[in-house]
Design a protein around this motif. Structure first.
Motif, PDB file in Angstrom:
ATOM      1  N   ILE A  60       0.819  -1.208   0.000  1.00 34.84           N
ATOM      2  CA  ILE A  60       0.000   0.000   0.000  1.00 34.84           C
ATOM      3  C   ILE A  60       0.860   1.269   0.000  1.00 34.84           C
ATOM      4  N   ARG A  61       1.948   1.250   0.753  1.00 35.10           N
ATOM      5  CA  ARG A  61       2.815   2.440   0.780  1.00 35.10           C
ATOM      6  C   ARG A  61       3.389   2.746  -0.599  1.00 35.10           C
ATOM      7  N   PHE A  62       3.785   1.701  -1.315  1.00 29.36           N
ATOM      8  CA  PHE A  62       4.310   1.864  -2.668  1.00 29.36           C
ATOM      9  C   PHE A  62       3.262   2.513  -3.570  1.00 29.36           C
ATOM     10  N   LEU A  63       2.019   2.045  -3.477  1.00 27.52           N
ATOM     11  CA  LEU A  63       0.954   2.593  -4.308  1.00 27.52           C
ATOM     12  C   LEU A  63       0.668   4.044  -3.938  1.00 27.52           C
ATOM     13  N   TYR A  64       0.700   4.350  -2.660  1.00 27.45           N
ATOM     14  CA  TYR A  64       0.474   5.719  -2.188  1.00 27.45           C
ATOM     15  C   TYR A  64       1.547   6.655  -2.727  1.00 27.45           C
ATOM     16  N   GLN A  65       2.800   6.235  -2.613  1.00 27.37           N
ATOM     17  CA  GLN A  65       3.907   7.059  -3.105  1.00 27.37           C
ATOM     18  C   GLN A  65       3.837   7.235  -4.615  1.00 27.37           C
ATOM     19  N   SER A  66       3.437   6.188  -5.327  1.00 23.81           N
ATOM     20  CA  SER A  66       3.304   6.281  -6.778  1.00 23.81           C
ATOM     21  C   SER A  66       2.208   7.274  -7.157  1.00 23.81           C
ATOM     22  N   ALA A  67       1.100   7.230  -6.424  1.00 18.64           N
ATOM     23  CA  ALA A  67       0.006   8.155  -6.705  1.00 18.64           C
ATOM     24  C   ALA A  67       0.413   9.598  -6.400  1.00 18.64           C
ATOM     25  N   LYS A  68       1.134   9.785  -5.310  1.00 21.31           N
ATOM     26  CA  LYS A  68       1.602  11.130  -4.961  1.00 21.31           C
ATOM     27  C   LYS A  68       2.518  11.680  -6.045  1.00 21.31           C
ATOM     28  N   GLY A 106       2.202  11.054  -9.139  1.00 19.33           N
ATOM     29  CA  GLY A 106       1.461  11.150 -10.389  1.00 19.33           C
ATOM     30  C   GLY A 106       1.711  10.001 -11.348  1.00 19.33           C
ATOM     31  N   GLU A 107       2.156   8.878 -10.817  1.00 20.34           N
ATOM     32  CA  GLU A 107       2.521   7.733 -11.666  1.00 20.34           C
ATOM     33  C   GLU A 107       1.341   6.778 -11.820  1.00 20.34           C
ATOM     34  N   ARG A 108       0.332   7.233 -12.541  1.00 20.36           N
ATOM     35  CA  ARG A 108      -0.878   6.415 -12.727  1.00 20.36           C
ATOM     36  C   ARG A 108      -0.545   5.087 -13.392  1.00 20.36           C
ATOM     37  N   ALA A 109       0.358   5.115 -14.384  1.00 14.35           N
ATOM     38  CA  ALA A 109       0.692   3.882 -15.107  1.00 14.35           C
ATOM     39  C   ALA A 109       1.302   2.837 -14.184  1.00 14.35           C
ATOM     40  N   VAL A 110       2.062   3.281 -13.195  1.00 13.63           N
ATOM     41  CA  VAL A 110       2.676   2.354 -12.240  1.00 13.63           C
ATOM     42  C   VAL A 110       1.591   1.660 -11.413  1.00 13.63           C
ATOM     43  N   ILE A 111       0.601   2.430 -10.990  1.00 21.29           N
ATOM     44  CA  ILE A 111      -0.501   1.867 -10.198  1.00 21.29           C
ATOM     45  C   ILE A 111      -1.307   0.881 -11.041  1.00 21.29           C
ATOM     46  N   ASP A 112      -1.637   1.283 -12.269  1.00 20.33           N
ATOM     47  CA  ASP A 112      -2.378   0.386 -13.157  1.00 20.33           C
ATOM     48  C   ASP A 112      -1.611  -0.915 -13.388  1.00 20.33           C
ATOM     49  N   GLU A 113      -0.294  -0.791 -13.574  1.00 21.30           N
ATOM     50  CA  GLU A 113       0.525  -1.974 -13.838  1.00 21.30           C
ATOM     51  C   GLU A 113       0.544  -2.912 -12.633  1.00 21.30           C
ATOM     52  N   THR A 118     -10.184   0.275  -9.109  1.00 16.53           N
ATOM     53  CA  THR A 118      -8.945   0.824  -8.518  1.00 16.53           C
ATOM     54  C   THR A 118      -8.633   2.187  -9.132  1.00 16.53           C
ATOM     55  N   ARG A 119      -8.804   2.309 -10.453  1.00 13.91           N
ATOM     56  CA  ARG A 119      -8.566   3.604 -11.106  1.00 13.91           C
ATOM     57  C   ARG A 119      -9.508   4.663 -10.530  1.00 13.91           C
ATOM     58  N   ALA A 120     -10.791   4.323 -10.435  1.00 13.48           N
ATOM     59  CA  ALA A 120     -11.771   5.278  -9.927  1.00 13.48           C
ATOM     60  C   ALA A 120     -11.481   5.665  -8.480  1.00 13.48           C
ATOM     61  N   THR A 121     -11.060   4.686  -7.682  1.00  9.66           N
ATOM     62  CA  THR A 121     -10.823   4.942  -6.269  1.00  9.66           C
ATOM     63  C   THR A 121      -9.636   5.868  -6.061  1.00  9.66           C
ATOM     64  N   PHE A 122      -8.582   5.690  -6.867  1.00 10.52           N
ATOM     65  CA  PHE A 122      -7.428   6.581  -6.752  1.00 10.52           C
ATOM     66  C   PHE A 122      -7.714   7.947  -7.370  1.00 10.52           C
ATOM     67  N   ASP A 123      -8.551   7.988  -8.407  1.00 14.98           N
ATOM     68  CA  ASP A 123      -8.828   9.263  -9.079  1.00 14.98           C
ATOM     69  C   ASP A 123      -9.813  10.135  -8.311  1.00 14.98           C
ATOM     70  N   HIS A 124     -10.914   9.540  -7.809  1.00 12.69           N
ATOM     71  CA  HIS A 124     -11.900  10.379  -7.127  1.00 12.69           C
ATOM     72  C   HIS A 124     -12.571   9.659  -5.956  1.00 12.69           C
ATOM     73  N   GLY A 125     -11.876   8.724  -5.370  1.00 12.64           N
ATOM     74  CA  GLY A 125     -12.373   8.058  -4.174  1.00 12.64           C
ATOM     75  C   GLY A 125     -11.618   8.503  -2.929  1.00 12.64           C
ATOM     76  N   ASP A 126     -11.659   7.669  -1.901  1.00 11.40           N
ATOM     77  CA  ASP A 126     -11.106   8.021  -0.593  1.00 11.40           C
ATOM     78  C   ASP A 126      -9.774   7.361  -0.269  1.00 11.40           C
ATOM     79  N   VAL A 127      -9.211   6.570  -1.195  1.00 13.18           N
ATOM     80  CA  VAL A 127      -8.094   5.718  -0.804  1.00 13.18           C
ATOM     81  C   VAL A 127      -6.840   6.503  -0.419  1.00 13.18           C
ATOM     82  N   MET A 128      -6.555   7.590  -1.077  1.00 11.59           N
ATOM     83  CA  MET A 128      -5.357   8.358  -0.722  1.00 11.59           C
ATOM     84  C   MET A 128      -5.478   8.936   0.685  1.00 11.59           C
ATOM     85  N   GLU A 129      -6.635   9.453   1.012  1.00 11.67           N
ATOM     86  CA  GLU A 129      -6.843   9.982   2.358  1.00 11.67           C
ATOM     87  C   GLU A 129      -6.853   8.856   3.389  1.00 11.67           C
TER      88      GLU A 129
END
Length: 368
Positions: A70-78, A80-87, A309-320
């Motif tokens: 989860i930390r890796f995904l959070y850092q990737s989202a911060k 702006g590495e959407r492709a990394v999260i999708d992968e 997963t895309r929707a949750t990172f784009d406009h959901g609550d997962v980052m918070e």
């Protein structure tokens, strides 16, 4: 073959492929190299007649697998590495599907923490003719609504097939269950004492087996069908079915909070308080997800998960949620919708809009 990276060890012995998760400081949370190593091994063994079965386990007492990184995904989202999260999620879900459709018995030994991605690399064992063995230390959950996510990795398919409303209850609350509960809910097949598990692995590496079915029969003979204690899920089943059988999070809360006296009031109050701590949007998404999984294939379920997963990172609550629960650990998430009663049906359905056309979906090739 023997493959060892820092986080995993893969080997063959006596006609069995062994996958040992070896990232104890992170409770064996799945990294990208771990996902790739497991998938490579399964691919190599799939058509190898000398490999009869696969065993996945943890040599560490605290956890089988606590989930994805989860930390890796959070850092990737911060970053702006959407492709990394999708992968990451695409690789994980392809692995989940490969396990679910594996042509040989896949056996999961589930001690300690078994959550999130750990469920994804174990639950499919049932579908392969394999077996899921739990122990006295097993703590099983899909706790994603605590961090604004949802029960992904295809587990909604299994939750949808649990008795009564148990799947909806577990998805919404993220409740942790033990071995007795897992057996009752159909999320495990056999029980073994923690002390016996290392010896079982050693024996499997030394004893000769003629087939995968023989491996499974041997393990089942060494294990037993009950955990030696009563299941709390079974004890609470009437209440779970009463309050979680249908409706969204607000409906479940209203039902729970209408109980103000009597024998069930303490359970109802505790469960309502748990729900109030979860992401309201994630609770509704999770309930909808389990409902849809009832009539879906595993391939359809995983494709749906990837879009979510895309929707949750784009406009959901997962980052918070990750910030509040895991990074800053203040446990004060500021959810986008603060009250369960204020989540709209439109907001939930929007989360299920796939960002890909059907033919362009990264998991379009999956088939059950």
């Amino acid at each position: 073959m023997t493959e060892t990276i820092d986080e995993i060890r893969i080997e063959r012995a006596q006609g069995i492929g062994f996958i040992a998760l070896n990232r104890p400081k992170a409770l064996n949370a799945l990294s990208t190299p771990m996902l790739h190593a497991i998938h490579r091994a399964l691919g190599a063994w799939r058509d190898d007649a000398s490999v009869h079965a696969v065993v996945v386990y943890s040599p560490h007492p605290r956890a089988f697998c606590a989930g994805g990184d989860i930390r890796f995904l959070y850092q990737s989202a911060k970053a702006g590495e959407r492709a990394v999260i999708d992968e990451f999620f695409t690789d994980e879900y392809r692995l989940n599907h490969a396990i679910f459709t594996y042509p040989k018995p896949y056996i999961a030994l589930l001690n300690g923490v078994v959550m999130g991605g750990g469920m994804g690399i174990s639950q499919g064992a049932q579908h392969t003719g394999g077996v899921r063995v739990v122990t006295g230390s097993t703590k099983m959950a899909m706790p994603e609504t605590r961090i604004g996510l949802f029960p992904d990795v295809g587990v909604s398919w299994f939750l949808a097939r649990t008795p009564g409303a148990i799947g909806r209850y577990l998805a919404a609350t993220g409740a942790t269950i033990d071995a007795a509960d897992a057996l009752y809910a159909g999320l495990a097949d056999a029980y073994m004492d923690d002390e016996a598990r290392p010896a079982l692995v050693d024996t499997l590496k030394e004893k000769s087996f003629a087939s995968g079915a023989e491996v499974v029969r041997f393990i089942e003979a060494e294990a037993r069908r009950d955990a030696g204690k009563a299941s709390e899920l079974e004890r609470d089943r009437v209440l779970i079915d009463k309050h979680f059988a249908s409706g969204n999070g607000a409906a479940c809360l209203k039902s729970l909070e209408s109980v103000t006296s009597g024998a069930e009031s303490e359970w109802a109050a505790h469960t309502a308080a748990e729900l109030r701590e979860r992401s309201p949007l994630s609770v509704d998404v999770s309930l909808e997800l389990v409902d849809r999984a009832k009539s879906s294939s595993m391939a359809e379920t995983l494709r749906r998960d990837l879009g979510l997963t895309r929707a949750t990172f784009d406009h959901g609550d997962v980052m918070e949620g990750i910030r509040a629960r895991i990074v800053d650990k203040d446990n004060q998430p500021a959810w986008k919708v603060t009250r369960m009663e204020d989540v709209t049906r439109e907001e939930v359905l929007r989360m299920f809009d796939s960002p890909w056309a059907e033919r362009d979906h990264p998991l379009a090739a999956l088939a059950d």
